[in-house]
Design a protein around this motif. Structure first.
Motif, PDB file in Angstrom:
ATOM      1  N   ASP A 502       0.904   6.755 -18.291  1.00  0.00           N
ATOM      2  CA  ASP A 502       2.076   5.898 -18.497  1.00  0.00           C
ATOM      3  C   ASP A 502       2.859   5.797 -17.191  1.00  0.00           C
ATOM      4  N   LYS A 503       3.289   4.592 -16.845  1.00  0.00           N
ATOM      5  CA  LYS A 503       4.016   4.375 -15.591  1.00  0.00           C
ATOM      6  C   LYS A 503       5.383   3.774 -15.888  1.00  0.00           C
ATOM      7  N   THR A 504       6.420   4.535 -15.603  1.00  0.00           N
ATOM      8  CA  THR A 504       7.773   4.048 -15.854  1.00  0.00           C
ATOM      9  C   THR A 504       8.411   3.452 -14.606  1.00  0.00           C
ATOM     10  N   GLY A 505       7.832   3.722 -13.437  1.00  0.00           N
ATOM     11  CA  GLY A 505       8.422   3.252 -12.186  1.00  0.00           C
ATOM     12  C   GLY A 505       7.637   2.126 -11.551  1.00  0.00           C
ATOM     13  N   ASP A 506       7.363   2.297 -10.254  1.00  0.00           N
ATOM     14  CA  ASP A 506       6.703   1.267  -9.455  1.00  0.00           C
ATOM     15  C   ASP A 506       5.271   1.041  -9.946  1.00  0.00           C
ATOM     16  N   LEU A 507       4.883  -0.233 -10.000  1.00  0.00           N
ATOM     17  CA  LEU A 507       3.521  -0.597 -10.407  1.00  0.00           C
ATOM     18  C   LEU A 507       2.714  -1.147  -9.232  1.00  0.00           C
ATOM     19  N   GLY A 508       3.205  -0.930  -8.020  1.00  0.00           N
ATOM     20  CA  GLY A 508       2.525  -1.467  -6.854  1.00  0.00           C
ATOM     21  C   GLY A 508       1.467  -0.539  -6.291  1.00  0.00           C
ATOM     22  N   LEU A 509       0.780  -1.001  -5.244  1.00  0.00           N
ATOM     23  CA  LEU A 509      -0.172  -0.168  -4.520  1.00  0.00           C
ATOM     24  C   LEU A 509       0.555   0.961  -3.811  1.00  0.00           C
ATOM     25  N   ASP A 510      -0.134   2.075  -3.616  1.00  0.00           N
ATOM     26  CA  ASP A 510       0.529   3.176  -2.920  1.00  0.00           C
ATOM     27  C   ASP A 510       0.496   2.944  -1.407  1.00  0.00           C
ATOM     28  N   ASP A 511       1.224   3.775  -0.674  1.00  0.00           N
ATOM     29  CA  ASP A 511       1.382   3.587   0.767  1.00  0.00           C
ATOM     30  C   ASP A 511       0.049   3.660   1.500  1.00  0.00           C
ATOM     31  N   ALA A 512      -0.826   4.557   1.075  1.00  0.00           N
ATOM     32  CA  ALA A 512      -2.114   4.703   1.764  1.00  0.00           C
ATOM     33  C   ALA A 512      -2.912   3.400   1.692  1.00  0.00           C
ATOM     34  N   ASP A 513      -2.925   2.776   0.524  1.00  0.00           N
ATOM     35  CA  ASP A 513      -3.653   1.517   0.376  1.00  0.00           C
ATOM     36  C   ASP A 513      -3.023   0.402   1.213  1.00  0.00           C
ATOM     37  N   LEU A 514      -1.709   0.323   1.203  1.00  0.00           N
ATOM     38  CA  LEU A 514      -1.036  -0.713   1.983  1.00  0.00           C
ATOM     39  C   LEU A 514      -1.267  -0.537   3.479  1.00  0.00           C
ATOM     40  N   LYS A 515      -1.285   0.707   3.926  1.00  0.00           N
ATOM     41  CA  LYS A 515      -1.545   0.960   5.350  1.00  0.00           C
ATOM     42  C   LYS A 515      -2.982   0.599   5.714  1.00  0.00           C
ATOM     43  N   THR A 516      -3.916   0.885   4.812  1.00  0.00           N
ATOM     44  CA  THR A 516      -5.315   0.522   5.061  1.00  0.00           C
ATOM     45  C   THR A 516      -5.451  -0.996   5.198  1.00  0.00           C
ATOM     46  N   ILE A 517      -4.860  -1.730   4.294  1.00  0.00           N
ATOM     47  CA  ILE A 517      -4.919  -3.195   4.364  1.00  0.00           C
ATOM     48  C   ILE A 517      -4.244  -3.692   5.637  1.00  0.00           C
ATOM     49  N   GLY A 518      -3.136  -3.050   6.008  1.00  0.00           N
ATOM     50  CA  GLY A 518      -2.440  -3.443   7.225  1.00  0.00           C
ATOM     51  C   GLY A 518      -3.288  -3.283   8.472  1.00  0.00           C
ATOM     52  N   ARG A 519      -4.073  -2.224   8.540  1.00  0.00           N
ATOM     53  CA  ARG A 519      -4.965  -2.023   9.702  1.00  0.00           C
ATOM     54  C   ARG A 519      -6.011  -3.120   9.762  1.00  0.00           C
ATOM     55  N   LEU A 520      -6.530  -3.510   8.603  1.00  0.00           N
ATOM     56  CA  LEU A 520      -7.537  -4.574   8.577  1.00  0.00           C
ATOM     57  C   LEU A 520      -6.926  -5.899   9.015  1.00  0.00           C
ATOM     58  N   ARG A 521      -5.742  -6.201   8.538  1.00  0.00           N
ATOM     59  CA  ARG A 521      -5.092  -7.455   8.909  1.00  0.00           C
ATOM     60  C   ARG A 521      -4.782  -7.505  10.403  1.00  0.00           C
ATOM     61  N   ALA A 522      -4.426  -6.359  10.949  1.00  0.00           N
ATOM     62  CA  ALA A 522      -4.064  -6.319  12.372  1.00  0.00           C
ATOM     63  C   ALA A 522      -5.227  -6.704  13.272  1.00  0.00           C
ATOM     64  N   ALA A 523      -6.456  -6.608  12.771  1.00  0.00           N
ATOM     65  CA  ALA A 523      -7.634  -6.964  13.571  1.00  0.00           C
ATOM     66  C   ALA A 523      -7.810  -8.465  13.658  1.00  0.00           C
ATOM     67  N   GLY A 524      -7.065  -9.215  12.851  1.00  0.00           N
ATOM     68  CA  GLY A 524      -7.130 -10.662  12.921  1.00  0.00           C
ATOM     69  C   GLY A 524      -8.323 -11.292  12.230  1.00  0.00           C
ATOM     70  N   VAL A 525      -8.950 -10.560  11.315  1.00  0.00           N
ATOM     71  CA  VAL A 525     -10.097 -11.102  10.584  1.00  0.00           C
ATOM     72  C   VAL A 525      -9.677 -11.364   9.135  1.00  0.00           C
ATOM     73  N   PRO A 526     -10.379 -12.259   8.427  1.00  0.00           N
ATOM     74  CA  PRO A 526     -10.052 -12.490   7.016  1.00  0.00           C
ATOM     75  C   PRO A 526     -10.179 -11.198   6.205  1.00  0.00           C
TER      76      PRO A 526
END
Length: 609
Positions: A502-526
Motif C-alpha cells: 500500500d502506498k500512501t505517499g509519492d507514486l513516482g519513480l525513485d531517485d535511483a531510476d530518475l538519475k539513471t534516465i538522466g544519465r541516458l538523456r545526457a548522452a543525447g540519444v533517444p
C-alpha cells in the motif's frame, strides 16, 4: 481422470476415533459406500457425513499452515486441509520436495479411521510461483491489458499442470477484484478497474479446474476476495469499502457472479469491511447473496488469520469463531492457533452458539469438492506431470502473454528498434528476474535477484538484436556516449505484495531510476523507458523528456516477450486495464469519473497506427 495412486480400503480399527469418540456407523466387512466411486457424489457425501464424529467434522473445517502442523497431528485432529503461505516451501525448494511433502501429509490424512484426504492450498497467482523453477506468468494487471480470455484460460491450464505434478490440488486464485485505487498494494492482482475485465478473465478458472473437476491436471480454483476488496478508502488493503449496496453490486459483485457461473470450487473472504462491517462477519453477503442469490455450491474459506480481525483486536475469540462460521465461512485458515480454533468451535456447537446444521453444511460443501476432485481414489501426487514444470511449451506461452500485455504509451518514431541498432540498456529492472516478477514470487513479498530460472529483459534484448549488433549494459547508466542509436531504461517498482505494498505517499519513480534516465538523456540519444511496475506511476512531469514509454507491468520469468515488442517481432496490442493518473493526488481515478487522466482506460498505441 487424474492419475493418482489408488486409496486402499478402510483400516480394520474403525471402532474409535482419537479425540472424536466412536464413529457413527460401522461400515461392515466390505468397503463403505462412500468409498465406491460408482455412486453419486451426493450419495457418497451423505454416507460419509453420517459416519463422522463431531471432531471429524471440525477437523475438516480447519486449515493450518504447513510449518505449524505435523503429520501426526493431521492424523489425530482429522485436518481437512493444509496450506503454504507466501514463501512457505519445503527445503530444498524443488518440485520433488514439494511432491514428497504433499505425499507425506496425505499419507497422514489417510491414516485416520475414515481415510478422508486433505486438500493442499497455495497462492499460485501467476503460475506456481512459490516453487523454484516454475513458469512465472505476468501478474493479472498485465493479463488484463491483453484482453485475451483464451490466453488466460491457457495460463490457468499450464499453472494447474505444474501444480499437479507436486500433488498440490488447491489454488487460492484467481483474484477477481476490481482495483479502484492504484495506491492499493494488490492493484497488480486485479485484471482491471472495471468489472467487465475481471469477469471476462474468469476463463482462468476453466483452465485451472478443467472441463470438470477430477481431470488429469485439475486443481480447485478460488475466487477472491469476496467482496469489495479493491474499493477500500485510500486503497487500504484491509480497510473499509464505503459504498451503497447498489454500487457494490454494480462494480464489485459481477466478477464473482461470473466465477460462480463457471463453477469455481471455492471463494475466499476479504480482510476488508463493507460500510464498517468486516466481511468475515457478513452473513448477508456470504450466505444470502453468495450462496443464496448467486447459487454458489462450493465452499467458502477465510483469509489467513482473517477471523482474528472481526472485533478489531489481535487474536480470535470464541465469539469471533462463532460469528465467522454462522456468517457462512466453511473452512477457516488458522495457520498457527488451529488447535484453539477447534476447541472454540467445539464449545460453540456444544453451547448452542453454532448450530449443528451449520457444521454439517460446511462439511457437505468441503467433502463434495474432495469427491469431485477424485481425491478418494487418487490421493497422491502424480509425478508424471513434474516434467511440465518450467517446460518449453509453458515458457513459450508465458512469452506470448508478456508480449500481448505490453502497452505502448508514447512513441516518437523510436520503436520498433532495428536489429542492427547500437543499443545501451540500463536500469535496476533490466537484468533482474526478481524485479520483473514482482511480489508473490518464491517469497511472499518477492525480492530482487536471480530468485528462479528465467530470461531477463536484457537477455531478451540481446537475443532479439542481430548477433553483430552492439548491446551494452550498465545498471546505473554509466558509460553511455553519443555513439548509441538508442538507450533503453528498464525501471520501476521494487517487489512488494499485499499490505506492505500500500502506498500512501509519492507514486513516482525513485531517485535511483530518475538519475539513471538522466544519465541516458545526457548522452543525447533517444531514450525508451520500459516501466516495470504493478500499477501506474506518477510520471507526467518526466514523460516529455522521454522518446518512448512502454508499460511492461510485471512480466514474470520470460523477458523475451518485452524484447519481442521493442524490436517489432510482436506488435504492441495491449490496452490499459486501468486509468493512468496525471498526478498522484488524482487517486482514486477511474473511467467515467470526470477526472482528466494522463492516459485513459483502454489506451494503447500500435506500430501500424
Amino acid at each position: 481422470m487424474r492419475s493418482r495412486l489408488l486409496a486402499f480400503g478402510l483400516p480394520a480399527a474403525l471402532a474409535l476415533v482419537a479425540h472424536g469418540g466412536p464413529v457413527r456407523a460401522d461400515p461392515g466387512p466390505g468397503p463403505a459406500p462412500y468409498l465406491d466411486p460408482h455412486l453419486s457424489v451426493q450419495d457418497r457425501v451423505e454416507d460419509l457425513l453420517g459416519r463422522m464424529s463431531l471432531d471429524d467434522k471440525l477437523g475438516q473445517m480447519t486449515q493450518p499452515e504447513r510449518r505449524y502442523v505435523t503429520p501426526a497431528e493431521v492424523t489425530r485432529y482429522r485436518i481437512g486441509s493444509v496450506l503454504s503461505s507466501g514463501g512457505s516451501a519445503p527445503d530444498p525448494n524443488t518440485p520433488q520436495s514439494w511432491a514428497d511433502m504433499y505425499d507425506g501429509l496425505q499419507r497422514a490424512a489417510l491414516a485416520g479411521p475414515l481415510r478422508i484426504p486433505i486438500m493442499y492450498g497455495v497462492d499460485a497467482v501467476h503460475g506456481d510461483n512459490n516453487m523454484v523453477g516454475a513458469t512465472i506468468f505476468p501478474h493479472n494487471i498485465g493479463l488484463g491489458a491483453t484482453r485475451d480470455p483464451a490466453l488466460v484460460r491457457g495460463i490457468g491450464a499450464a499453472t494447474a499442470a505444474e501444480m499437479a505434478g507436486t500433488g498440490v490440488d488447491w489454488d487460492f486464485a484467481p483474484c477477481v477484484c476490481v482495483a479502484r485505487n492504484d495506491r492499493w498494494g494488490r492493484t497488480y492482482e486485479s485484471f482491471g478497474e472495471v468489472p467487465e475485465l475481471p469477469s471476462m478473465m474468469t476463463t482462468i478458472i476453466d483452465g485451472l479446474q478443467g472441463d470438470e473437476l477430477g481431470g488429469p491436471t485439475s486443481v480447485l480454483a478460488t475466487a477472491k476476495h469476496f467482496v469489495g476488496d479493491g474499493g477500500t478508502e485510500g486503497g487500504d488493503d484491509r480497510g473499509d469499502t464505503r459504498l451503497p449496496e447498489k454500487e457494490l453490486r454494480a462494480v464489485h459483485l459481477p466478477p464473482f457472479r461470473a466465477a460462480v457461473k463457471r463453477g469455481v470450487g471455492a471463494v475466499m473472504v476479504s480482510y476488508s469491511s463493507w460500510n464498517g462491517l468486516k466481511m468475515h462477519h457478513n452473513r448477508y453477503l456470504i450466505t444470502d447473496v453468495l450462496k443464496g442469490e448467486l447459487g454458489f455450491t462450493g465452499f467458502v474459506v477465510s483469509d489467513y488469520n482473517g477471523i482474528d480481525e472481526i472485533d478489531g483486536r489481535p487474536g480470535f475469540t470464541k465469539d469471533e469463531v462463532a460469528a465467522a462460521i454462522n456468517a457462512g465461512i466453511d473452512m477457516v485458515m488458522v495457520p498457527t492457533e488451529w488447535r484453539r480454533f477447534i476447541d472454540y468451535l467445539r464449545d460453540g456447537v456444544k453451547d448452542g452458539d453454532v448450530p449443528m446444521s451449520r457444521i454439517d453444511g460446511a462439511n457437505r460443501r468441503i467433502l463434495t469438492k474432495k469427491f469431485e476432485l477424485g481425491l478418494f481414489e487418487r490421493p497422491m501426487a502424480d509425478r508424471s506431470h513434474l516434467k511440465t514444470i518450467g517446460s518449453a511449451p509453458h515458457r513459450k506461452l508465458a512469452r506470448r502473454a508478456v508480449a500481448e500485455s505490453q502497452v505502448l504509451l508514447k512513441n516518437d518514431d523510436v520503436l520498433p528498434l532495428d536489429e542492427d541498432d547500437k543499443v545501451f540498456v540500463a536500469g535496476r529492472s533490466a537484468d533482474d528476474i526478481g524485479m520483473q516478477s514482482g511480489g508473490w514470487t518464491i517469497t511472499w513479498q518477492g525480492r530482487p535477484g536471480p530468485i528462479t530460472p528465467g530470461t531477463t529483459i536484457l537477455d531478451g534484448i540481446r537475443e532479439a538484436a542481430d548477433p553483430d549488433a552492439t548491446v551494452s549494459y550498465s545498471k546505473d547508466g554509466g558509460g553511455i556516449d553519443s555513439s548509441y542509436d538508442v538507450a533503453i531504461a528498464v525501471v520501476g517498482e521494487t517487489p512488494y505484495a499485499e499490505y506492505h505494498g500500500d502506498k500512501t505517499g509519492d507514486l513516482g519513480l525513485d531517485d535511483a531510476d530518475l538519475k539513471t534516465i538522466g544519465r541516458l538523456r545526457a548522452a543525447g540519444v533517444p531514450v525508451v523507458v520500459v516501466l516495470v511496475s504493478g500499477r501506474p506511476l506518477d510520471i507526467a512531469a518526466e514523460l516529455p523528456k522521454w522518446d518512448a514509454l512502454v508499460a511492461a507491468w510485471l512480466p514474470g520469468t520470460e523477458g523475451e516477450g518485452v524484447a519481442d515488442v521493442l524490436y517489432g517481432d510482436a506488435d504492441p496490442r495491449g490496452r490499459l486495464p486501468v486509468t493512468w493518473m496525471r498526478s498522484g493526488d488524482q487517486e482514486p481515478i477511474n473511467e467515467g469519473d470526470g477526472k482528466k487522466p494522463l492516459f485513459p482506460f483502454g489506451y494503447g498505441l500500435t506500430y501500424d497506427g
